[in-house]
Design a protein around this motif. Structure first.
Motif, short mmCIF file in Angstrom:
data_model
loop_
_atom_site.label_atom_id
_atom_site.label_comp_id
_atom_site.label_asym_id
_atom_site.label_seq_id
_atom_site.Cartn_x
_atom_site.Cartn_y
_atom_site.Cartn_z
N GLU A 41 26.40 19.85 -2.95
CA GLU A 41 26.82 18.69 -2.15
C GLU A 41 28.05 18.03 -2.76
O GLU A 41 28.98 17.66 -2.04
N MET A 42 28.07 17.91 -4.09
CA MET A 42 29.23 17.34 -4.77
C MET A 42 30.47 18.21 -4.57
O MET A 42 31.57 17.70 -4.36
N ARG A 44 31.09 20.19 -2.01
CA ARG A 44 31.56 20.01 -0.63
C ARG A 44 32.32 18.69 -0.46
O ARG A 44 33.34 18.64 0.22
N LYS A 45 31.82 17.64 -1.10
CA LYS A 45 32.54 16.36 -1.05
C LYS A 45 33.89 16.48 -1.73
O LYS A 45 34.88 15.95 -1.27
N HIS A 46 33.92 17.20 -2.86
CA HIS A 46 35.16 17.41 -3.61
C HIS A 46 36.21 18.13 -2.76
O HIS A 46 37.39 17.80 -2.81
N ASN A 48 36.19 18.13 0.50
CA ASN A 48 36.27 17.44 1.79
C ASN A 48 35.79 18.34 2.93
O ASN A 48 36.41 18.44 3.98
N LEU A 51 28.97 18.34 4.84
CA LEU A 51 27.75 18.74 4.16
C LEU A 51 26.82 19.47 5.11
O LEU A 51 26.82 19.21 6.32
#
Length: 71
Positions: A41-42, A44-46, A48, A51
């Motif tokens: 999840e981190m 994917r956030k990194h 952009n 999720l």
């Protein structure tokens, strides 16, 4: 900006690759599935990237009733 986990193929994937692949990080660096899930999840956030959600396989719109069943 650097990311603290190892990527699956040794490098950060492109946005298209990341959107298609379920796992982006090397799984051998995690002790539990929970840790791996949080790190994914981190990642994917990194990058952009949206999720993954639990209900993403369920269609948003209902299926149409086949014509023979409309009676």
């Amino acid at each position: 900006m650097d990311f603290k986990y190892r990527w699956k193929n040794g490098r950060a994937p492109s946005r298209d690759e990341a959107a298609k692949n379920e796992h982006l990080l090397d799984e051998s660096q995690f002790n539990s599935k929970e840790d791996h899930k949080l790190a994914e999840e981190m990642a994917r956030k990194h990058l952009n990237i949206p999720l993954h959600t639990v209900d993403e396989d369920i269609p948003v719109l209902p299926h149409a009733v086949p014509p023979e069943e409309k009676r």
